[in-house]
Every structure is written in C-alpha cells, then in structure tokens.
Design a protein around this motif. Structure first.
Motif, PDB file in Angstrom:
ATOM      1  N   GLU A 119       0.832  -1.199   0.000  1.00  0.00           N
ATOM      2  CA  GLU A 119       0.000   0.000   0.000  1.00  0.00           C
ATOM      3  C   GLU A 119       0.871   1.256   0.000  1.00  0.00           C
ATOM      4  O   GLU A 119       0.530   2.257  -0.637  1.00  0.00           O
ATOM      5  CB  GLU A 119      -0.968   0.009   1.176  1.00  0.00           C
ATOM      6  CG  GLU A 119      -0.351   0.163   2.547  1.00  0.00           C
ATOM      7  CD  GLU A 119      -1.408   0.348   3.646  1.00  0.00           C
ATOM      8  OE1 GLU A 119      -2.568   0.615   3.313  1.00  0.00           O
ATOM      9  OE2 GLU A 119      -1.038   0.215   4.833  1.00  0.00           O
TER      10      GLU A 119
ATOM     11  N   LEU B  47      -9.373  -4.801   0.748  1.00  0.00           N
ATOM     12  CA  LEU B  47      -8.989  -3.414   0.981  1.00  0.00           C
ATOM     13  C   LEU B  47      -9.426  -2.914   2.350  1.00  0.00           C
ATOM     14  O   LEU B  47      -8.994  -1.838   2.777  1.00  0.00           O
ATOM     15  CB  LEU B  47      -9.568  -2.516  -0.111  1.00  0.00           C
ATOM     16  CG  LEU B  47      -8.953  -2.686  -1.507  1.00  0.00           C
ATOM     17  CD1 LEU B  47      -9.420  -1.577  -2.437  1.00  0.00           C
ATOM     18  CD2 LEU B  47      -7.435  -2.709  -1.442  1.00  0.00           C
TER      19      LEU B  47
ATOM     20  N   SER C  27      -6.521  -2.123   4.346  1.00  0.00           N
ATOM     21  CA  SER C  27      -5.661  -0.995   4.000  1.00  0.00           C
ATOM     22  C   SER C  27      -6.063   0.226   4.809  1.00  0.00           C
ATOM     23  O   SER C  27      -7.183   0.327   5.311  1.00  0.00           O
ATOM     24  CB  SER C  27      -5.759  -0.688   2.507  1.00  0.00           C
ATOM     25  OG  SER C  27      -7.076  -0.285   2.174  1.00  0.00           O
TER      26      SER C  27
ATOM     27  N   ALA D  63      -6.925   4.268   5.379  1.00  0.00           N
ATOM     28  CA  ALA D  63      -7.753   5.205   4.613  1.00  0.00           C
ATOM     29  C   ALA D  63      -6.910   6.032   3.656  1.00  0.00           C
ATOM     30  O   ALA D  63      -7.341   6.361   2.545  1.00  0.00           O
ATOM     31  CB  ALA D  63      -8.525   6.113   5.575  1.00  0.00           C
TER      32      ALA D  63
ATOM     33  N   LYS E 176      -6.309   3.991   0.184  1.00  0.00           N
ATOM     34  CA  LYS E 176      -7.356   3.340  -0.620  1.00  0.00           C
ATOM     35  C   LYS E 176      -7.473   3.948  -2.018  1.00  0.00           C
ATOM     36  O   LYS E 176      -7.520   3.231  -3.028  1.00  0.00           O
ATOM     37  CB  LYS E 176      -8.701   3.405   0.111  1.00  0.00           C
ATOM     38  CG  LYS E 176      -8.757   2.575   1.389  1.00  0.00           C
ATOM     39  CD  LYS E 176     -10.148   2.627   2.009  1.00  0.00           C
ATOM     40  CE  LYS E 176     -10.174   1.924   3.376  1.00  0.00           C
ATOM     41  NZ  LYS E 176      -9.895   0.496   3.252  1.00  0.00           N
ATOM     42  N   ASP E 177      -7.536   5.289  -2.115  1.00  0.00           N
ATOM     43  CA  ASP E 177      -7.685   5.924  -3.429  1.00  0.00           C
ATOM     44  C   ASP E 177      -6.473   5.651  -4.309  1.00  0.00           C
ATOM     45  O   ASP E 177      -6.597   5.461  -5.525  1.00  0.00           O
ATOM     46  CB  ASP E 177      -7.887   7.429  -3.266  1.00  0.00           C
ATOM     47  CG  ASP E 177      -9.264   7.774  -2.710  1.00  0.00           C
ATOM     48  OD1 ASP E 177     -10.106   6.868  -2.638  1.00  0.00           O
ATOM     49  OD2 ASP E 177      -9.483   8.946  -2.344  1.00  0.00           O
TER      50      ASP E 177
ATOM     51  N   THR F 168      -6.542   2.109  -5.766  1.00  0.00           N
ATOM     52  CA  THR F 168      -7.459   2.036  -6.903  1.00  0.00           C
ATOM     53  C   THR F 168      -6.864   2.725  -8.131  1.00  0.00           C
ATOM     54  O   THR F 168      -6.982   2.215  -9.251  1.00  0.00           O
ATOM     55  CB  THR F 168      -8.798   2.691  -6.530  1.00  0.00           C
ATOM     56  OG1 THR F 168      -9.307   2.079  -5.348  1.00  0.00           O
ATOM     57  CG2 THR F 168      -9.806   2.517  -7.641  1.00  0.00           C
TER      58      THR F 168
END
Length: 950
Positions: free
Chosen positions: A130, A154, A157, A159, A162-163, A166
C-alpha cells in the motif's frame, strides 16, 4: 567479540551491496544475474541491469524476492526518475553520513515520500504494497479514484492508501491475485522494479517529439510508435511509418511549405496551423480527428492512397481534396470560427458537411456530399455546386444561396429567404417557410440513409460514481449549447449512455435535479462505434458550501484551479493538484474535488466551511502555450462559474479576457466573506505568476539581484540564489514546478543552487521566498528570466566576442582597453562588468593595466623586454542571467609596440602623425635609445594617432 564483529561485517556488506544495486559500475560489462532465470520479473530485471539502473550482489545475484526497505526504495526511485535536488531533512533516525542520507534528502525534495508523525523516517523498515501504491500515485500525479477494483481485502488498507491503490490498479501499474491486493504485505525488490518500470513507461507516454528541421522522419520500413504527441514545425517535412498515440500538431512555422504524412496513424487529434496551397499530403494514413486553422486560409489538404480522415473541423478557409482509393474525408465541420468571407473548397466524396460559419463561400468542385447541413447560426452562406457534383440531402436551417449546376436530391428548408438555382428532386419546407428555386417544385426525390454507428460513454460524479437517470440533450456541433436538439438520451444505472446519431461532432447538455448544467462532447464516426465519450457531472453545493467550476475548450489540455484562502489559525491555505485538500483539526475546509486533465473540464473547487476573510482564485495553464503560442489561456475559451448554496444558478460568471496575452495565469476573482455575506472583487486579469503562500514572519525578502538564472536549451536549467544566512532555505516556483526547496545555506557559502530544472523556453517569471530554521518565511520575490534563445546568445557572446587578445600597439595611455572583438556589435541589453584584474606570473612593480572608473585602462607602457599578461575576470549580464569568464590580456613590450605603431602611422594621412612617426622611427633605429626613450616616443606617437582618429 568475534560474533559481534561478524554481525557488523555482515551488515556492512548488505548495505554496500545494496548501494551497488542502485549505482551500477558502468566500467564493467553488464552480465546476467544468477538467480533470475525463470523468475516472473526476469525480463524487466535484466533490462534494468543492462541499463545500469541496478546491479547485482558480489555473487552475481539480484535476490529479486528479498524485501525492499524504505531507504532502498528511495534510492531506486531517485536513480530511475533522475531526482538529484536535495532538501534539508531532520528525521531523528536518519543521520548525516549514513549511506541513505542523501537519497532520503532527494526523496524529500521531490516530495514523493514522507516521514512519520514522531519525526522518524524508519529507513530500514520494509515497504508495504500500500505504501508502494501511494508513492507511485504521487510520482505520476494520478487522480484519486474510489471506484470498485474488485479487491476483497482493501478493508485491511489504511484510509490514506485506498484511493491510491485504486488509481494504480486502474492505470495497470499494480495488480492483485486471487481477488486480493494484500496491502499490508511487504513488497519485494522485483515488485518494486516492475512497478517503477511500468510507471516510467506511463510517464513517457505523455512526452512529445518535435521535428523543427526539414527532412524525412520515421523508419524506412516497419513502424515506430510515439506514445506522446508529435510537433512538425518546419516546412518540407515528411513523416512516415509512424503511429502517434497522442496528438499531431503542424505548426505555423511550416508557413506555406509542404508536409507529407506517409503511412501515419494519429489516434489523438491532428491540428494543422501551417501549410500552403500545395501543402499537406496525407498518404495511406489514418486520422481520426483533424482541426485546421491556417490564418489566411491558403491551405490545401489532400488525401491519397488508402487514407481515412474520420472527422475534420475547419476553423479557417481551406481546400480539401480526395485522391486515392481510401475513404478520404468522412465528416467535415465548418466551425463558426471561420472568418466572414472565407473560401472553402471541397473536391471528393464526403459523408457529411456541417456549416456553422456565417457568410462564407463553400464550393464543391467535384464529387458529392451525402448530407450537407447549414446550422441556424450560419446565415448568408453561398454554396456553389459545380457541374457534375451532387448533394443527396441538403438541410437549410439558415438563409443560404445555392448556385451552380450540380444536382440536389432532397432539400429540407426550415427558414425563409434562401434561394436554390437548381431544381432539387424534392423540396420539403417547414410550415410558413418559402424558398426560391430554379423551376417549380416537383419530381420524386429520396433521402439517403447511412449506417449509423453512434457513440457511447459514462457519466460519473467527482467521486467517480456513476450518475443514473441523467438526461443528455445532444446538439450538433462543437460548443453548441442552444438551438435544435438532435437527440436526447438518459443514462442507465451504471451511468452509461448510447447516442444513435449520424456522423459528426455533438455537444451534450447534462441535466438532472441536484446537478449543475455541464456538457459532454461526443464524436460520431462513419465506420465504427466511438467509445469513451465520458464526462463528469457536478452536483450543486450544499447550503453552506461555495463551489467554483472551471470549464474550457479542447486546448490547452490541462488548466488547473488554484484557491488561496484564510485558515482558522490566521494563516493561508492553497488547494491545487499537488495539495488537493485543506483540513484543520480533522475538519475539511476546502478541496479541489475534481481535477480534469484532458480538455474541456469541468474542474471543481469547493469551499466546504466558510471563514471570514479573503479568498483568491487563479487558473494556471499547466500544459503551456504550445507551439507558436497557439494554446494560450486567452484562446482557451475558459469560463469560471461560482455557485453558492443549493442553487443551480451561478452567483458569478467569469469569461477569460479576450486577446493574445502569453501569460500562463488568470487571476479570476477575490472573494471576501464576512458573517456569511459574499463580496466579489472582479479582478479578471492575466498575470505572470501565482501567489506563493509564505505565511511571513518578518524575514527580509530575497533581493532580485541575488537571483541568477541559466535557461539552457534542455532540462538542465539552473537557478542560484545568494545572500542567505546559514540555515536559510529558498522555496522556488517556476510555473512548470512549484514548491521546490533548496538545501540550507551554510556558514561557508551563502548561495544555494537548484539544478536540472526545466524552465520555459520562451522565458517567464520565477517566484521565490526564503525561510529559516524556525519556520518563518519571507514574502515572495518575483524575478523575470530570459528565453533560451536569449540566454544562448548571451553565452555565445561571452565565448566568441570576449576572448584572449593583445592590447593594440596604438593604445594610448589612460584610455580604455576595449574588451570586445573589434567591429562586433554586442546586443544593447547585455552589460559587461569587470570583476577583477590581476597579473599572470611575476610582474615588475609597474602596473601596466588597471581597472578604474568601470573600465580596464592602460596605465603604463610595458618597459620590460617581454610581453606581460593579465587575467581579467568578466561578468556578462542579461536580465537575471549572468555568465562569468576570464580572458588573458597581453601587453606587448615597448619596443614591439613602437615598431607596430610606426607601421600603423604610415597608413594615416595626417601631418602631425607623420611627424611623430618620423621622430619615433629615429628613436627606434638609434642603438643608443633607452627604454625611457622608447616609452616617450610611443606615448607621443599614440597620442597623435588617437587625436587623428577620434
């Protein structure tokens, strides 16, 4: 004791071998690794090893499945991405002298990795997947994404990742397995190399190729692929066997010369700004979208062989000619940007021709048009159909005059006042509409029905979530937001739509309760369905929010929003693409909630929590002005709308000022909020630079004269700043890169240097401020810098005009010694300063040359028996650019000078000079003459020569 020593030695070997793994010994030939055969990443690892980006351990292995630490990864990134700038760091666990100290300093300067809240970096901690995702997303400036990747783990993972997870997954940079991403799993060396290799290739895909000299480019056989854009900016260029994934731009510098495209495929947009009456030949090529804007309209574009041009939009007059077996031009749009009175000539078989321009002359000299349509805005158009040509369907939505001897199948006339010299097979008029035709209307005509492929796309919101049940009203033409609606579609539960429209360009109006009205551009092609005609829908703000919406035209590709505003603790925040959110004590106050990077917008910035004070909003042209400054902000059609509260109507609308200004920044407005009341100051001006957030604390600003700039012709530009106190750093914004931080000044040197910059070739403005070790900052200083061409000329003048030379034998005492080459004119804006002068070697106590009153002067003649040399240090200054060098001045001995001066005097027709020369000659030939006699004779002769020639 031996065991402890062995542990120390082992650790040293590990660190040493790691360092070698990221700084390969290029003096030795690269050899294959011993442990990568059959490994899933073998090809990439061997490629990196052969390029010198990594090397193996002493036993020849790469250990691809070993974990990689945070420090090791920074070294890998720095070497592969070329980061060399360093920044001051104060991590408690990164000591000066450690092998990774400089690598982490570089990483800090590049701002792609951060430390921990306890002021540690944890250099030896293994990096997780990550963390790898977050760093790579930062390196490439990937847009945050919250879409569903299908990963089931996820939830494990953080916060903050996360974006990014993706985003890198959508970009194809990182993958999972078995439906899992494994965010907490440590990354291996192989994974790190492969991910960075993919990142470098993705970054390279946005780079451009420029051909600015006549010649043939591209391989003789086979094809080459350019992932970025290609610029042709000189006449008589042939580009062949090339696939361009970006755009093709034919610049104005082509003039009236020729350009030939041979077996070229352009997947982006081809923009034609230059060429003449025999100019653009497109042979066996495929162009999807073409835009033509030759200012004087004198341009001819010919399709030859199997060429296919799906959509061409004219913004100027032009001649379009088909010659070959291919489909040639498919759909032609004559935009409303074409000047009144312009001539457009068509020769070939065209699917559709849409006329949006007013008062132009369109001639079909040969061939046919299946569907010719005059838009409601295109009044007073003359359409000339030559004998033997045909238009199968003619639609007149504005007054037009059709002349010539060509035939028309069916004419649809929707407004009165038009004339048609021919007799169409059928004339269909709207109610109460009259039209004058050559003979009474009659006969049976039939319309021609084409195969319609249409286009489709997806509408999402700023959180990348699909917007269902959104109505889209499509109108024919680029930027057409009013008038007849060609089709209406509604998005499904996935935000998807399909528009079954005839070939052409359409503008779709997005309409749904709770959303601001925005637009999507869709292109319908003639031979296949067009995908990816996507757009972002913008919700109206909440009752206590303010939303700022930026939109623009196709070019420049990327315009950026910058919001400056007050903070609860009395400072200033700045939201932009590199720092999209401002929060205070866990509460979001403002954010760039949607960053659009590929034309049109919308890009949105939202004030979530209002504070009393003044906000400033700017727009920056991130893409730059493009070739020949064709893509300036003023030419972009940019618009900013401000929405306050839950309303679909903007409280303020700003349009970019008209003109041709080259500035890259638009200061749109200042907004003052007081107790919930909004007060706007409509600045609406173009400016050279953005404000720099300094939150000043009383430090003196940087003296502009202390800033020196080297604007080289490649990405090796240098900025030096002097006059700093020990520990002070400089924060630099160049327009292309912002927030660059220097290393601290030291007690030994008050100067800091930024290297490997990529300043604007046309010149621009730097913004700089300094900060001390206590966090206090000065206000910013703006410094203009000259263009690459001007700087190169400065260097050339320094190297060619100011060179070693001998003081002229006729030089008069106490007169200036001119340092530039005789007869060479130095540009007036280049100034020369002499920094110092000193003798070379041992010189007698006499001083022959001295620097006084701002010039080098001859103080005495050289009475020794040999020439005497002086080293002169020079500074040539042009704007903020300085070139320093030294030259050697040679003072000839007096006997040599006297002989030479007598020879010069013989060429001067002056009785005083002749008499002085005769006296000097007598001294010169007299064996009893002393050095003092030579000096006196030379003094009198040179004074006479000076008086006679000045």
């Amino acid at each position: 004791m031996k065991r402890s020593m062995m542990l120390v030695l082992t650790l040293c070997l590990v660190l040493a071998s790691f360092g070698q793994a990221f700084a390969a010994d290029t003096s030795k030939p690269a050899t294959g690794a011993t442990d990568t055969a059959g490994h899933w990443a073998a090809d990439v690892l061997e490629q990196w090893k052969s390029q010198g980006l990594i090397s193996g351990y002493q036993d020849g292995s790469l250990k691809p499945d070993n974990q990689i630490t945070r420090a090791e990864f920074t070294a890998l990134v720095n070497h592969s991405f070329g980061f060399n700038e360093i920044a001051s760091i104060s991590f408690k666990d990164v000591k000066n002298g450690a092998w990774y100290y400089n690598e982490i300093s570089k990483a800090s300067a590049a701002a792609y990795i951060k430390g921990y809240s306890d002021q540690t970096f944890k250099p030896n901690k293994s990096i997780t997947r990550e963390e790898l995702a977050v760093i790579v997303a930062s390196l490439l400036k990937l847009n945050a994404s919250a879409s569903n990747t299908g990963f089931t783990d996820l939830v494990a993972s953080h916060a903050w990742s996360k974006d990014s997870i993706t985003a890198v997954a959508e970009a194809g940079l990182m993958q999972g397995s078995g439906g899992k991403f494994r965010p907490q799993q440590t990354a291996t060396r192989a994974e790190a190399v492969v991910v960075l290799d993919r990142a470098l290739k993705l970054r390279a895909s946005s780079q451009s190729v420029v051909y600015d000299k006549a010649g043939t480019y591209g391989p003789e056989t086979g094809t080459v692929t350019v992932n970025g854009s290609v610029y042709l900016n000189a006449p008589d260029i042939t580009l062949r066997n090339t696939v361009i994934n970006g755009n093709l731009i034919i610049g104005e510098n082509v003039g009236k010369g020729d350009i030939t495209l041979k077996n070229v495929t352009v997947k982006g947009t081809a923009v034609i700004n230059g060429g003449g009456k025999n100019s653009i030949h497109v042979d066996d090529s495929v162009l999807v979208t073409v835009i033509v804007n030759k200012k004087d309209g004198s341009i001819r574009i010919v399709t030859e062989g199997s060429t296919s041009v799906q959509q061409i939009t004219l913004q100027s007059g032009a001649l379009l000619q088909e010659s070959g077996s291919g489909s040639g031009f498919g759909n032609v749009s004559l935009s409303d940007l074409i000047p009144v009175g312009a001539q457009v000539e068509l020769a070939g078989n065209f699917n559709t021709v849409d006329i949006f321009a007013t008062s132009i002359h369109v001639s079909l000299t040969s061939g046919s048009v299946q569907n010719l349509q005059v838009a409601p805005t295109a009044g007073n158009t003359i359409i000339d159909l030559a004998a033997g040509t045909s238009v199968q369907t003619l639609v007149l939505n504005a007054i037009a005059h059709v002349i010539g001897q060509g035939t028309i199948g069916t004419a649809y006339v929707n407004t009165s006042g038009s004339t048609i010299a021919q007799t169409p097979g059928q004339v269909i008029t709207a109610p109460n509409v009259t039209v004058s035709v050559g003979v009474p209307v009659g006969g049976s005509g039939g319309s021609v029905t084409d195969t319609v492929y249409g286009f489709e796309g997806t509408i999402t919101d700023v959180d990348n979530k699909p917007v269902a049940d959104m109505t889209i009203n499509f109108r024919r033409g680029l930027g057409t937001t009013t008038g007849e609606i060609a089709a209406t579609v509604v998005t499904d539960v996935y935000g998807h739509y399909f528009a079954n429209l005839a070939p052409g360009i359409y503008t779709g109006e997005l309409v749904k309760d709770g959303f601001i009205t925005t637009y999507v551009v869709g292109v319908s092609l003639s031979d296949y369905k067009n995908f990816g005609q996507d757009a972002t829908a913008i919700r109206i703000p909440k009752a206590d929010e303010i939303r700022i919406v930026l939109t623009w035209n196709e070019n420049p590709n990327d315009e950026d929003s910058h919001l400056f505003g007050p903070t609860p603790d009395g400072r200033t925040f700045h939201t932009w693409y590199a720092d999209k959110k401002y929060s205070y004590q866990g509460e979001l106050y403002a954010d760039l909630d949607h960053d659009d990077v590929d034309s049109y917008g919308p890009e949105t910035t939202t004030i979530r929590k209002q504070l009393d004070g003044t906000y400033q909003f700017y727009v920056h042209n991130f893409s730059g002005n493009g070739p020949n400054s064709a893509y300036t902000l003023t030419a972009s059609g940019a618009k900013v709308e401000v929405y306050s509260g839950a309303s679909v109507t903007p409280v303020k609308t700003y349009n970019i000022p008209a003109g041709s200004s080259p500035e890259l920044n638009w200061h749109v407005f200042d907004l003052t909020i007081s107790a919930g009341n909004l007060s706007f100051n409509d600045t609406n001006t173009l400016v050279n630079s953005l404000p720099v957030v300094t939150n000043p604390g009383g430090i003196e600003p940087i003296d502009p004269s202390a800033v020196h700039v080297e604007n080289n012709s490649d990405a090796t530009d240098v900025v030096k700043v002097s006059g700093l106190a020990p520990g002070e750093q400089v924060v630099l914004s160049t327009g292309n890169a912002n927030g660059l931080i220097s290393a601290p000044a030291t007690a030994e040197s008050d100067t800091v240097t930024f290297t490997n910059l990529n300043l604007k070739s046309e010149g621009g403005t730097l913004s700089l401020y300094r900060k001390d070790a206590f966090g206090q900052s000065s206000v910013s200083t703006n410094v203009d810098y000259i263009s690459e061409a001007a700087y190169n000329e400065l260097v050339t003048v320094a190297n060619t005009v100011y060179t070693d030379f001998t003081v002229p034998v006729t030089q008069a005492v106490y007169q200036n010694v001119y340092l530039n080459s005789p007869g060479v004119q130095v540009p007036a804006d280049i100034t020369l300063n002499v920094l110092g002068i000193q003798p070379v070697g041992t010189v007698s106590s006499d001083v022959y040359l001295d620097y006084t009153d701002g010039a080098v002067k001859l103080q005495h003649f050289n009475g020794t028996s040999s020439p005497v040399q002086y080293k002169v240090s020079l500074e040539l200054k042009r704007g903020s650019s300085i070139v320093t060098k030294y030259i050697i001045l040679t003072v000839p001995d007096v006997r040599t000078a006297l002989q030479g001066s007598i020879a010069v005097a013989g060429t001067i027709d002056n009785t005083v000079v002749a008499a002085s020369a005769a006296d000097a000659q007598a001294v010169f030939i007299d064996p009893q003459s002393t050095t003092e006699d030579y000096i006196n004779a030379l003094y009198l002769l040179n004074e006479a020569i000076w008086d006679a020639t000045h």
